[in-house]
Each structure stands twice: as structure tokens, then as C-alpha cells.
Design a protein around this motif. Structure first.
Motif, PDB file in Angstrom:
ATOM      1  N   LEU A 695       0.825  -1.198   0.000  1.00  0.00           N
ATOM      2  CA  LEU A 695       0.000   0.000   0.000  1.00  0.00           C
ATOM      3  C   LEU A 695       0.862   1.250   0.000  1.00  0.00           C
ATOM      4  CD1 LEU A 695      -2.946   0.712   0.013  1.00  0.00           C
ATOM      5  CD2 LEU A 695      -2.949   0.602   2.497  1.00  0.00           C
ATOM      6  N   LEU A 696       1.912   1.197   0.779  1.00  0.00           N
ATOM      7  CA  LEU A 696       2.813   2.333   0.872  1.00  0.00           C
ATOM      8  C   LEU A 696       3.380   2.674  -0.503  1.00  0.00           C
ATOM      9  CD1 LEU A 696       3.779   4.044   3.281  1.00  0.00           C
ATOM     10  CD2 LEU A 696       5.937   2.765   3.154  1.00  0.00           C
ATOM     11  N   GLY A 697       3.804   1.624  -1.215  1.00  0.00           N
ATOM     12  CA  GLY A 697       4.360   1.821  -2.557  1.00  0.00           C
ATOM     13  C   GLY A 697       3.366   2.520  -3.476  1.00  0.00           C
ATOM     14  N   ILE A 698       2.169   2.021  -3.472  1.00  0.00           N
ATOM     15  CA  ILE A 698       1.155   2.582  -4.372  1.00  0.00           C
ATOM     16  C   ILE A 698       0.799   4.002  -3.970  1.00  0.00           C
ATOM     17  CG2 ILE A 698      -1.225   2.364  -5.158  1.00  0.00           C
ATOM     18  CD1 ILE A 698      -0.920  -0.647  -4.892  1.00  0.00           C
ATOM     19  N   GLU A 699       0.655   4.200  -2.672  1.00  0.00           N
ATOM     20  CA  GLU A 699       0.269   5.533  -2.217  1.00  0.00           C
ATOM     21  C   GLU A 699       1.355   6.558  -2.534  1.00  0.00           C
ATOM     22  OE1 GLU A 699      -0.824   4.748   1.799  1.00  0.00           O
ATOM     23  OE2 GLU A 699      -2.954   4.507   1.319  1.00  0.00           O
ATOM     24  N   LEU A 702       0.916   7.349  -6.126  1.00  0.00           N
ATOM     25  CA  LEU A 702      -0.276   8.183  -6.340  1.00  0.00           C
ATOM     26  C   LEU A 702      -0.092   9.568  -5.743  1.00  0.00           C
ATOM     27  CD1 LEU A 702      -3.154   5.616  -5.752  1.00  0.00           C
ATOM     28  CD2 LEU A 702      -2.528   6.711  -7.895  1.00  0.00           C
ATOM     29  N   GLY A 703       0.795   9.653  -4.756  1.00  0.00           N
ATOM     30  CA  GLY A 703       1.037  10.949  -4.142  1.00  0.00           C
ATOM     31  C   GLY A 703       1.944  11.825  -4.981  1.00  0.00           C
ATOM     32  N   ASN A 704       2.495  11.231  -5.993  1.00  0.00           N
ATOM     33  CA  ASN A 704       3.383  11.978  -6.877  1.00  0.00           C
ATOM     34  C   ASN A 704       2.576  12.611  -8.005  1.00  0.00           C
ATOM     35  OD1 ASN A 704       5.127  12.823  -8.832  1.00  0.00           O
ATOM     36  ND2 ASN A 704       6.258  10.899  -9.006  1.00  0.00           N
ATOM     37  N   PRO A 705       2.443  13.927  -7.964  1.00  0.00           N
ATOM     38  CA  PRO A 705       1.581  14.597  -8.953  1.00  0.00           C
ATOM     39  C   PRO A 705       2.055  14.332 -10.386  1.00  0.00           C
ATOM     40  CG  PRO A 705       2.520  16.179  -7.379  1.00  0.00           C
ATOM     41  CD  PRO A 705       3.119  14.863  -7.061  1.00  0.00           C
ATOM     42  N   GLY A 706       3.350  14.188 -10.539  1.00  0.00           N
ATOM     43  CA  GLY A 706       3.897  13.939 -11.868  1.00  0.00           C
ATOM     44  C   GLY A 706       3.367  12.634 -12.441  1.00  0.00           C
ATOM     45  N   PHE A 707       3.359  11.625 -11.587  1.00  0.00           N
ATOM     46  CA  PHE A 707       2.869  10.330 -12.046  1.00  0.00           C
ATOM     47  C   PHE A 707       1.399  10.414 -12.431  1.00  0.00           C
ATOM     48  CE2 PHE A 707       0.484   6.528 -10.761  1.00  0.00           C
ATOM     49  CZ  PHE A 707       0.995   5.608 -11.679  1.00  0.00           C
ATOM     50  N   ARG A 710       1.008  12.302 -15.689  1.00  0.00           N
ATOM     51  CA  ARG A 710       1.567  11.747 -16.925  1.00  0.00           C
ATOM     52  C   ARG A 710       1.094  10.328 -17.254  1.00  0.00           C
ATOM     53  NH1 ARG A 710       6.032  14.590 -15.372  1.00  0.00           N
ATOM     54  NH2 ARG A 710       6.851  12.810 -14.227  1.00  0.00           N
ATOM     55  N   ALA A 711       0.893   9.531 -16.232  1.00  0.00           N
ATOM     56  CA  ALA A 711       0.548   8.132 -16.504  1.00  0.00           C
ATOM     57  C   ALA A 711      -0.814   8.056 -17.167  1.00  0.00           C
ATOM     58  CB  ALA A 711       0.551   7.347 -15.192  1.00  0.00           C
ATOM     59  N   PRO A 712      -1.021   7.039 -17.989  1.00  0.00           N
ATOM     60  CA  PRO A 712      -2.342   6.868 -18.605  1.00  0.00           C
ATOM     61  C   PRO A 712      -3.412   6.743 -17.516  1.00  0.00           C
ATOM     62  CG  PRO A 712      -0.754   5.270 -19.485  1.00  0.00           C
ATOM     63  CD  PRO A 712      -0.066   6.007 -18.382  1.00  0.00           C
ATOM     64  N   ALA A 713      -4.537   7.341 -17.801  1.00  0.00           N
ATOM     65  CA  ALA A 713      -5.630   7.350 -16.819  1.00  0.00           C
ATOM     66  C   ALA A 713      -5.946   5.937 -16.340  1.00  0.00           C
ATOM     67  CB  ALA A 713      -6.875   7.983 -17.430  1.00  0.00           C
ATOM     68  N   GLU A 714      -5.822   5.028 -17.263  1.00  0.00           N
ATOM     69  CA  GLU A 714      -6.146   3.639 -16.951  1.00  0.00           C
ATOM     70  C   GLU A 714      -5.231   3.111 -15.836  1.00  0.00           C
ATOM     71  OE1 GLU A 714      -6.787   1.660 -20.795  1.00  0.00           O
ATOM     72  OE2 GLU A 714      -5.983  -0.068 -19.728  1.00  0.00           O
ATOM     73  N   VAL A 715      -3.950   3.459 -15.954  1.00  0.00           N
ATOM     74  CA  VAL A 715      -2.972   2.977 -14.983  1.00  0.00           C
ATOM     75  C   VAL A 715      -3.229   3.595 -13.617  1.00  0.00           C
ATOM     76  CG1 VAL A 715      -0.527   3.002 -14.384  1.00  0.00           C
ATOM     77  CG2 VAL A 715      -1.229   2.564 -16.752  1.00  0.00           C
ATOM     78  N   VAL A 716      -3.494   4.895 -13.617  1.00  0.00           N
ATOM     79  CA  VAL A 716      -3.758   5.584 -12.359  1.00  0.00           C
ATOM     80  C   VAL A 716      -5.006   4.996 -11.703  1.00  0.00           C
ATOM     81  CG1 VAL A 716      -4.371   7.795 -11.327  1.00  0.00           C
ATOM     82  CG2 VAL A 716      -2.677   7.705 -13.174  1.00  0.00           C
ATOM     83  N   GLU A 717      -5.995   4.789 -12.524  1.00  0.00           N
ATOM     84  CA  GLU A 717      -7.263   4.245 -12.034  1.00  0.00           C
ATOM     85  C   GLU A 717      -7.024   2.882 -11.403  1.00  0.00           C
ATOM     86  OE1 GLU A 717     -10.301   4.945 -10.661  1.00  0.00           O
ATOM     87  OE2 GLU A 717      -9.398   6.609 -11.775  1.00  0.00           O
ATOM     88  N   LYS A 718      -6.209   2.114 -12.055  1.00  0.00           N
ATOM     89  CA  LYS A 718      -5.915   0.773 -11.584  1.00  0.00           C
ATOM     90  C   LYS A 718      -5.198   0.842 -10.234  1.00  0.00           C
ATOM     91  CE  LYS A 718      -4.199  -3.337 -13.883  1.00  0.00           C
ATOM     92  NZ  LYS A 718      -3.435  -3.793 -15.033  1.00  0.00           N
ATOM     93  N   ASP A 719      -4.273   1.769 -10.140  1.00  0.00           N
ATOM     94  CA  ASP A 719      -3.553   1.939  -8.888  1.00  0.00           C
ATOM     95  C   ASP A 719      -4.496   2.338  -7.766  1.00  0.00           C
ATOM     96  OD1 ASP A 719      -1.068   1.143  -9.501  1.00  0.00           O
ATOM     97  OD2 ASP A 719      -0.122   3.114  -9.474  1.00  0.00           O
ATOM     98  N   ARG A 720      -5.383   3.236  -8.101  1.00  0.00           N
ATOM     99  CA  ARG A 720      -6.327   3.707  -7.083  1.00  0.00           C
ATOM    100  C   ARG A 720      -7.204   2.554  -6.606  1.00  0.00           C
ATOM    101  NH1 ARG A 720      -7.339   9.297  -9.866  1.00  0.00           N
ATOM    102  NH2 ARG A 720      -5.738  10.474  -8.758  1.00  0.00           N
ATOM    103  N   ALA A 721      -7.650   1.795  -7.561  1.00  0.00           N
ATOM    104  CA  ALA A 721      -8.504   0.665  -7.219  1.00  0.00           C
ATOM    105  C   ALA A 721      -7.737  -0.309  -6.341  1.00  0.00           C
ATOM    106  CB  ALA A 721      -8.987  -0.025  -8.490  1.00  0.00           C
ATOM    107  N   ARG A 722      -6.503  -0.515  -6.707  1.00  0.00           N
ATOM    108  CA  ARG A 722      -5.672  -1.453  -5.972  1.00  0.00           C
ATOM    109  C   ARG A 722      -5.447  -0.944  -4.541  1.00  0.00           C
ATOM    110  NH1 ARG A 722      -3.953  -6.280  -4.815  1.00  0.00           N
ATOM    111  NH2 ARG A 722      -1.807  -6.393  -4.122  1.00  0.00           N
ATOM    112  N   ALA A 723      -5.210   0.354  -4.427  1.00  0.00           N
ATOM    113  CA  ALA A 723      -4.989   0.935  -3.103  1.00  0.00           C
ATOM    114  C   ALA A 723      -6.227   0.755  -2.235  1.00  0.00           C
ATOM    115  CB  ALA A 723      -4.637   2.416  -3.220  1.00  0.00           C
ATOM    116  N   ALA A 724      -7.359   1.041  -2.826  1.00  0.00           N
ATOM    117  CA  ALA A 724      -8.600   0.905  -2.065  1.00  0.00           C
ATOM    118  C   ALA A 724      -8.813  -0.546  -1.658  1.00  0.00           C
ATOM    119  CB  ALA A 724      -9.780   1.388  -2.903  1.00  0.00           C
TER     120      ALA A 724
END
Ligand SMILES: [Zn+2]
Ligand SMILES: [Zn+2]
Length: 993
Positions: A695-699, A702-707, A710-724
Motif C-alpha cells: 500500500l505504501l508503494g502505491i500511495e 499516487l502521491g506523486n503529482p507527476g505520475f 503523466r501516466a495513462p488514466a487507466e494505470v492511475v485508475e488501476k492503482d487507485r482501485a488497488r490501493a482501495a
């Protein structure tokens, strides 16, 4: 018998008839016109067959020298090569720059032709380019019109294959696109080049082959569209055709209002040959039958037009050509106009509009009343399927692998209006599992139907039997209503949930003791009759969606004399064909919630599904106590209870037990001796550590505004889902840990506490009453489905509860639970349990998923892992946030201790009572609460219903939970997702996407 092919005899005849009639009426004509030409396919195209793409290009400027040598005029063009066909230069009549140019002549610097400078206000935008426009009437639709206005000659420079013809002078024979650099070089050589600037413009491509389409002067056949379109507009306006979804009507009008004549001749091999013949004098004879001589000069030397008709011409006749038109056949009389036209919106103009125009014109009536435009099927990521992407799902492969029923059901269940269908094979496989489920259920029912007499079926006796038929009754009405509204996905999903989540998971399981002769002959006869009827009815409801398996199974079911020979022509079920039984539904709702609660706890403490566990039920009152006595076998069967103890209402709670709380009953699972608390603690701690690291890794990411940017919305979304997901999992484990870490302490409910005025929370809640807060489940019995059992006690009750429940695991529900928790805090001594409640909600979802896996005898349903996670992800963060808030508010109240699920035990009853202000003999919990209620000066007294302390919220919270409540309304059909429904069924929300 009615199979038709667009090229067969019947269609041919209709095509010739239509062609001739339109020709006679002068609505169909042959003319030399500019048409869209694909040089590669070597055919004319209609406007609709040309795809326009925005292209990055340049605006190329060059000078035309005046013929008298007095100067030059600079023009700008995106296609310099067309200058070879120019027959004028146009300027705006009001443009002072060119005042003295109009009327002068230009000498073409390459081909030597002389042509005029003209003024044309329509063609020229003085602000664009140089304000002077080259005019190429033979190769541009706009210029063609300008040429007509100004009587300019047409100079065609193209051969049909896209090479330049003799009119191109020195460039003759070269390809029209490849010639451009050479031509520009020549202009430069002549000293006439005047610079370029970047310019984007739209360019037409052939829909078939992708080649650049050329406007080309050509003799073709056209249908005059305006006279055909207008009556259709009127018909739609008059409501004789309606569109579903309605938004398409505007689009349809937009096209009809801007319609151009339709070029119907194609220079292709395949198609209906145009019924026109030419003699050596170029006379045209249009005829229904092959003529022997020219209609004008009598020449017998006739040659049929080698061109064929646009395929949409014959398709446009489809609604009546297939029925024998132009004959007035019985079929035509019967089936024209038809009721519903269902197709994809991508051929709305190609096909639907033309059927409407030709049908209305040739048959005097629109061909259909409703146009239902279904969703587009895309791949699972929502991308268009294409061969080049390799993401095409071939329906024939799919039907080979999973069956036509599975594919059909998948498409129907996903065809929410106005949305694309994101098709994945995984989902289709899920519906194959559904087909298997039906097959297995049928086999079980048939194996146990010995002695069942379909002509004299036993009446449903047990509450289970009455319940499932009541549910079927509601389902039938809901399904019909959904179908009438073209809400096909709702219809399909509702049946799915019923069959899998209610009939298979509950009704069949619960009927087993009766079927196995454990309850006497009467009970057995009732169970047999009920299951056969329920299955038979469900099959008929499902038949439109899964025609093959339903017919196959239906044929094998015992049916009463005089039944239809095929399910295809059997009556579609109606609600009134079965008995609605609110009493049975309420009872089942309570029982189901208690059983689900027991399963929930089992899942949370990681009890293996095959590990029997004793279950102790502590009912609220004697009535509930009696009810549960009747259902002990259900707990054995569905919660794997080793033994079931129903305590007296005020009995002492068992020690060392994990508990799930409903308003009417506490479900205790004594766990001592069943799990090794020490070992489990170590294991869980380790797992939590691992999750937190992830969780720490993902957060961090996700806490990095650059990521995130820049990252595809799909990837960010996936990360968010994974974090939740990880958060939810971590909290679930934390709860579990608190259990195993201090079983003694935490497993005993606490009921000390101080009074606290919860009004503020209530206000915060807005419309929500405190009485519904904090019950994990909440009683359902206050409200018969029909609403007769409860008088409205507040504004909230004005809404029929049947439609007010958003569904068990929907976000709204999660929020509701949430809100519930907050409100419950007002009942001070339950405070601590509240945060836990929210988490329990997440957990119970997780648990549902776990149990799903545990049901090893069944294949997984269509709801994929990913979907489950998505679901969790949607719900969890909200819950967490609020739980945290609640924890905070708790500590400000000076309340000690951690939130503990077990402590909620008291709460449900108490809240209720505090609202109702009345407890009477409802036990200790009730008494405590009553005191509190009195203190609060509660409005509960006014709200109590039928003397029972059942608040609106309790009922609301309960609705849609258990099987009993599932069908109480449309919304519940969507979300009713207790254990039973939530298990293998695809989420309605998901499928609606
Ligand atoms: Zn082409
Ligand atoms: Zn002739």
C-alpha cells in the motif's frame, strides 16, 4: 420458411419495381454529376460511404499570370495538382484588393488555357488565404456549384483509376497524389511559387479501402431524396415512429433536413444490376422486364447498364420486399408495418432512414413503429474492435466455445441503453456457467420430482415455497415492465439474479429436507410442485435471452395437460400467475440476513467453509424466537452450523463468540477451540505487514503529482482501485486481528456508556432517522412488501420502500450504512461499534466474494475478480474516511476502546428502541434503549408502527438484503445483493457500463 437473401428472386423483383416506380415518378434519375469516386475500388460512393478525416497539410500559394501581362493574382490551395483543371479564379465582389481584377483573363501557365477572374460571394471568404480562390468545377463539390452559377466549363483531369488524363498536359498518366511534388517544382521553375503555410483540412477516405476519395464528374443514377425525406420527418413528428433511446430522433432529423440526392449506382460486380438499357443512340429504357427494343427509337440493339445498385437500395426495401411486395400478399397485410426495428446506431442513416423513406413512399406507411438502437459492442477496454488491433471477438468462435445462449445473454445483460458494451470472453464464460447452473438445477429438480402430478400440483406449504413463488410473481411483472421499456439488460439481469441467487442458492437448498422425506409427504409434495413451477416459470422468462437451454430443459419438465408444444409459443409469465406472499418474504428476509451474517463472521475469522461451527441465536422477542426455531435446518444447510441454539430473548450471551447483529437477532458463533488464536494472530499480523508495504508503494506513486498527471488514466485508475482494495483488506484483517488477539475481551459486548444527545448527528443525517443507524442489518418485518404493515411515520416513509433501496453493495448503500453508523453514535454506548460497522460492510462484501470462491461446486459467475475489486474500490475509501471521522468523533466524546464489531450487538435494538420509545418485553437491550429514548424525548413514539419498534431506517436498510426483499422494487432488482444475490451474479452497475 421466411429466410431471405438480398439477392434472391423476390428481392430482385422488388428492386426492379421500386426502381421503375421511382423513375416513373421522376424521383430517380440519371445525371452527370460530381460524385465521390474511389479510384482504387473504381466505383462511385454515396456521401455516407466516405469517411472524413482531419489531415495536417499546407496551404500552398502560387500566382496565376494575367493573360494581358498586366500582373498576377495569387491563389491558395490545399491540392495544387487540381490547378490543371481550373476554369476560373474567384474573388469576393466586395474585396477592394481585387476590384480591378474581376473580368480579366488568366492564362494557365502549364496547359495554356485562358479563363476568367469572377466575383462569387458564396464561394469566396475574403479572409481566407489570399482572398482569391481557384475554381475547379470538375473536382470539388463547392466549385461545381460555383461553376453552375457562373457557367464555367468543367475540365475533368482524372481517369477513373486516379491517374491524370490528357487534360493534364505534360503530367498526363501520373497518379494524382504522387504528381504533386513534380507539379510544385514546375510552378517554382516558372517563378510562380508564393510560399506555404501549415493548414489542417478534412479529407474524404473510402470506407471500404481507405483511399483518398476524389470528387469526379460522372454519369450516375440518383434518387431525389428531399421528397422522400419530408414525409418521414412528418411521420416521426406525428409519433408514428419513435426512437429508443430518444436522443437519436434529433440526430435522425438533422440528417433528413440536410439530405442530398442519393447516388445509387455502383461500378461493382456484386449487386442488383440496374434495370436500365441503352441503345446505340444512347436512349435510355427503364423497365421491369428485359425489354426487346428501345422505348424511344425501337432499336433492338440494347445493352443493360453494367452498373449495380448500392446495396442499401435493396436493403431499404427489406421490410416489404421480404413479404412479397409488390404483391398485396397476406404476409404483407399481416406484418407490415412491423412493430420494432432493432439495429446498431451506426447504420441509422444507411439503413433505417432509407427503409423509412422507401417504405413510407412505396407502401404508404412507415415500416416500423419503434426504432430501438442498441449499444455498440466494443472490447473489454472499451475500444472499437478491429482486425488490425487484433481485439476482435468472433461470435462464431464464442458460440463454439461457450454456446449461443451465453453470448446472447451476455449481450442482453450488458445492453444498458446509451452505453457501449465492453465485451470480454470472461463474461461470456460466466454466462456459460449460468447455463450449466440451470441445467444442474433442472437435473436436481427432475431427480426429485417423483410422484409430482402437474395436473394436480400441491399448494406451496412451507415459507420457503411460498417465498420463492412470491419472488417469481414479482420477477415476472418486473421483467415484463423492463421489456416493455426496452430495458433489456434489467430484464436479463433480474432473471439471472432470481435463478442463481434465489432459486438455486436458497430455494433449492432449503427444499432439500422436504424433498428428502424428512418433513413428511405434504412438505415433499409442496417442495416438488414449487420447484418445478418456479423453474418452469423462470425458464419461460429467460427464454428470449437464452433460447436453446431453456427450450431443452423446458421440454423435459413435467407440465400440465394441454401445455404448449414449445416454450417458444408458451405464454410469457405474468405476476398474477403466482401468489405474492409478503409474510413469507418478510420471514425469509429475516432468516436470510441472519444466515448471511453467520457466513459473514465465518469469512472474517477465516473459518474454512467445511468447518462446522455452532451457532447461537439470541432473538429480540418471543416472536422472533419462534420464527427461528422453524429455521434451524436452514442454518445447518446454508451456514454450515454444527448445531443451532435459539436462546430465549433475554438469555445470557455466549462467551468467546464472534457475533453478527441484526435488529431482530444476534447471531453468535462461539469460536473457542475452532481457531488457534495464537497462530492466527501471527499469520494475520504478517499479512497486514505485507499489505501495508504494498500500500505504501502505491500511495507513494499516487502521491506523486507527476505520475498522476503523466501516466495513462487507466494505470492511475488501476492503482487507485488497488490501493482501495488493499486498504479494505487491511482493515478487514485488522478487525479480524482484534478478534483473535483478545477474544475474551472483544467478544463480549459492552453496554455501559453514558447518555449522549445525538440530535446533532441526526440533523447531519438530514432525512435519515437515527433509528436506522447502526444496525448491521435491520429488521425487515416492519414492512410487508406492499407496505400494508406499516403506517408512514415520517417524510421518509412517504416513499414506497419498494423503490427506495439502492441495493446492498451499491455505493449508495455503503454510504447509507455509513450514515447509519454516524447516527448510531448518538446511542452512546454503541459508539465504538460504529466505525467497525462501516468496515464490516466492506468486509461483508469481501466475505461475499470469499464465500463465492468457497462454493467450489459451482463455476464462478460472470463477475470477474477485477470487477469485484472495482466494486470494493468504489465503496471502501468512502467508508474508511467516514470511519476515521467517526473514530475521531468518538474520542472527543471520551469514549475509550477501539471500534469493535462485537459491540454493535446492542446497538441495533437500542437505536430502534430509542426511536420508538417503546420496548416492553423486548429484553434488556430494549429496556436500555427505552430509557434512552425517553430521555431523548424521542419522536419515536409517533413513528412506531403497529406497536413494534421498527423504524423506517431499519426497514430501509433491510430492504434488498435478503432474498425475501429482493424483488420489492426495481431498484432492489438492481442491487439486491445479499449473500444470495451478490454471489455469482454480475453486478448490475457493472453490466450497465
Ligand atoms: Zn475504395
Ligand atoms: Zn434508342
Amino acid at each position: 420458411e421466411r429466410e431471405r437473401f438480398t439477392m434472391d428472386q423476390m428481392s430482385s423483383r422488388a428492386v426492379r419495381e421500386a426502381f421503375n416506380r421511382l423513375h416513373e415518378e421522376k424521383l430517380l434519375y440519371r445525371a452527370e454529376r460530381l460524385i465521390n469516386w474511389c479510384p482504387r475500388c473504381s466505383t462511385a460512393l454515396s456521401d455516407l460511404e466516405v469517411d472524413h478525416q482531419e489531415t495536417k497539410g499546407e496551404l500552398y500559394k502560387f500566382a496565376y499570370p494575367l493573360a494581358d501581362g498586366s500582373g498576377e493574382i495569387v491563389v491558395a490551395t490545399t491540392r495544387p495538382e487540381t490547378m490543371l483543371g481550373d476554369t476560373a479564379v474567384a474573388v469576393h465582389p466586395d474585396d477592394p484588393r481585387y476590384e480591378n481584377f474581376v473580368g480579366k483573363k488568366i492564362r494557365h501557365p502549364i496547359v495554356g488555357r485562358e479563363f476568367p477572374i469572377i466575383a462569387d460571394a458564396e464561394l469566396v471568404d475574403p479572409k481566407f488565404g489570399t482572398g482569391a480562390v481557384k475554381v475547379t468545377p470538375a473536382h470539388s463539390f463547392e466549385d461545381f456549384e460555383a461553376g453552375k452559377r457562373n457557367h464555367l466549363p468543367l475540365v475533368n483531369i482524372l481517369n477513373p483509376d486516379g491517374t491524370l488524363n490528357e487534360n493534364a498536359g505534360p503530367f498526363r498518366g501520373q497518379d494524382r497524389i504522387k504528381v504533386r511534388p513534380a507539379l510544385k517544382a514546375r510552378i517554382a521553375e516558372l517563378g510562380l511559387q508564393r510560399g506555404t503555410e501549415p493548414h489542417n483540412y478534412s479529407i474524404g477516405h473510402c470506407q471500404r479501402c481507405g483511399s483518398v476519395v476524389e470528387p469526379l464528374l460522372s454519369k450516375q443514377w440518383f434518387v431525389s431524396m428531399k421528397p422522400l425525406a419530408e414525409p418521414v420527418v412528418h411521420a416521426v413528428e406525428a409519433g408514428r415512429i419513435r426512437f429508443v433511446p430518444e436522443v437519436w430522433q434529433a440526430e435522425f432529423f438533422r440528417w433528413l433536413h440536410n439530405i442530398h440526392d442519393w447516388c445509387i449506382s455502383r461500378q461493382l460486380w456484386w449487386g442488383h444490376q440496374i434495370p436500365a438499357w441503352y441503345c446505340e443512340n444512347d436512349h435510355v429504357t427503364v423497365a421491369r422486364e428485359t425489354p426487346s427494343k428501345c422505348a424511344t427509337c425501337g432499336s433492338t440493339s440494347l445493352r443493360q447498364d453494367p452498373d449495380v445498385l448500392d446495396t442499401w437500395f435493396s436493403s431499404g426495401l427489406w421490410p416489404f420486399s421480404t413479404l412479397g411486395w409488390p404483391e398485396r400478399t397476406a404476409a404483407l397485410e399481416t406484418f407490415y408495418p412491423n412493430s420494432v426495428m432493432e439495429t446498431g446506431f451506426d447504420i441509422l442513416f444507411f439503413w433505417v432512414a432509407r427503409m423509412a423513406m422507401l417504405g413510407l413512399h412505396l407502401c404508404g406507411e412507415v415500416p416500423f413503429r419503434t426504432v430501438f438502437l442498441h449499444a455498440m459492442v466494443r472490447d473489454e477496454k472499451g475500444e472499437k474492435m478491429s482486425k488490425t488491433r487484433g481485439n476482435v471477438i468472433d461470435p462464431l468462435d464464442v458460440t463454439d466455445k461457450h454456446g449461443a445462449d451465453a453470448l446472447r445473454m451476455t449481450l442482453a445483460s450488458m445492453a444498458g441503453q446509451g452505453r457501449d458494451i465492453k465485451l470480454s470472453t470472461e463474461r461470456i464464460a460466466g454466462y456459460r456457467a449460468f447455463a450449466n447452473k440451470i441445467w444442474n438445477a433442472a437435473r436436481f429438480v427432475l431427480m426429485n420430482a417423483n410422484g409430482y402430478d402437474p395436473d394436480h400440483p400441491a399448494q406451496p406449504a412451507s415459507v420457503y415455497d411460498r417465498w420463492i413463488l412470491s419472488r417469481l410473481s414479482r420477477l415476472a411483472d418486473e421483467t415484463r415492465a423492463a421489456m416493455d421499456d426496452f430495458r433489456l439488460s434489467e430484464a436479463a439481469n433480474g432473471i439471472y439474479k432470481f435463478v442463481w441467487g434465489e432459486l438455486c442458492d436458497w430455494a433449492i437448498e432449503l427444499a432439500k429436507p422436504a424433498l428428502y422425506d424428512q418433513l413428511g409427504a405434504g412438505a415433499k409434495a409442496s417442495a416438488q410442485a414449487t420447484l418445478v413451477r418456479a423453474l418452469e416459470g423462470a425458464l419461460r422468462l429467460l427464454h428470449p435471452f437464452m433460447p436453446f437451454v431453456t427450450e431443452e430443459v423446458w421440454q423435459r419438465l413435467p407440465k400440465a395437460k394441454g401445455h404448449a408444444p414449445s416454450i417458444m409459443i408458451a405464454d410469457y409469465p405474468r405476476g398474477k400467475g403466482y401468489q405474492v406472499d409478503p409474510v413469507a418474504e418478510r420471514e425469509m428476509d429475516l432468516v436470510a440476513r441472519a444466515i448471511e451474517g453467520a457466513r459473514s463472521v465465518r469469512g472474517e475469522v477465516n473459518l474454512p467453509p467445511n468447518q462446522p461451527v455452532p451457532i447461537v441465536l439470541l432473538p429480540r422477542d418471543a416472536g422472533v424466537q419462534r420464527t427461528f426455531r422453524d429455521h434451524e435446518p436452514a442454518f445447518r444447510k446454508l451456514a454450515n452450523a454444527s448445531r443451532v441454539t435459539v436462546l430465549a430473548p433475554r438469555a445470557k450471551r455466549p462467551a468467546n463468540a464472534a457475533v453478527h447483529v441484526e435488529a431482530e437477532v444476534e447471531v453468535h458463533l462461539p469460536l473457542r477451540g475452532l481457531i488457534d488464536f495464537g497462530a492466527e494472530k501471527v499469520r494475520v499480523e504478517k499479512e497486514i505487514g505485507k499489505i501495508e508495504a504494498d500500500l505504501l508503494g502505491i500511495e507513494k506513486r499516487l502521491g506523486n503529482p507527476g505520475f498522476v498527471a503523466r501516466a495513462p488514466a487507466e494505470v492511475v485508475e488501476k492503482d487507485r482501485a488497488r490501493a482501495a482494495e488493499l486498504q479494505a483488506k487491511r482493515d478487514k484483517l485488522a478487525r479480524h486481528l482484534s478478534r483473535v488477539a483478545s477474544p475474551e475481551e472483544s467478544m463480549n459486548e459492552q453496554s455501559n456508556g453514558r447518555n449522549h444527545d445525538g440530535e446533532d448527528e441526526e440533523q447531519e443525517q438530514g432525512h435519515r432517522g437515527a433509528d436506522q443507524m447502526g444496525t448491521h442489518g435491520g429488521p425487515a418485518q416492519g414492512q410487508p412488501a406492499g407496505g400494508s404493515g406499516a403506517a408512514p411515520g415520517g417524510e421518509e416513509e412517504d416513499k414506497p420502500e419498494t423503490s427506495s433501496h439502492p441495493g446492498f453493495s451499491s455505493e449508495a448503500e455503503a454510504e447509507k450504512e455509513e450514515g447509519g453508523g454516524a447516527g448510531a453514535a448518538s446511542a452512546e454506548d454503541e459508539e465504538e461499534g460504529i466505525a467497525a460497522q462501516a468496515i464490516t460492510r466492506v468486509k461483508s462484501i469481501a466475505r461475499g466474494l470469499m464465500t463465492k470462491k468457497e462454493d467450489a461446486d459451482e463455476e464462478g459467475g460472470p463477475q470477474s475478480e477485477i470487477e469485484k475489486l472495482e466494486e470494493m474500490a468504489e465503496i471502501a475509501p468512502k467508508i474508511q474516511k467516514r470511519a476515521a471521522k467517526r473514530k475521531a468523533s468518538k474520542s472527543t466524546r471520551g469514549k475509550t476502546g477501539k471500534p469493535d464489531v462485537r459491540r454493535k450487538s446492542v446497538r441495533g435494538a437500542k437505536n430502534k428502541a430509542s426511536k420508538a420509545g417503546k420496548v416492553g418485553a423486548r429484553g434488556k437491550l430494549g429496556r436500555q434503549a427505552a430509557a434512552k429514548g425517553a430521555k431523548k424525548g424521542t419522536r419515536g413514539g409517533a413513528k412506531k408502527q403497529k406497536g413494534r419498534p421498527v423504524g423506517k431506517g431499519d426497514r430501509r436498510a433491510a430492504t434488498g438484503r435478503g432474498p425475501g426483499s429482493r424483488g420489492q422494487g426495481r431498484t432492489s432488482a438492481k442491487g439486491g445483493r445479499g449473500k444470495t444475490g451478490g454471489k455469482q451474479r454480475p453486478s448490475a452497475r457493472r453490466s450497465a457500463r
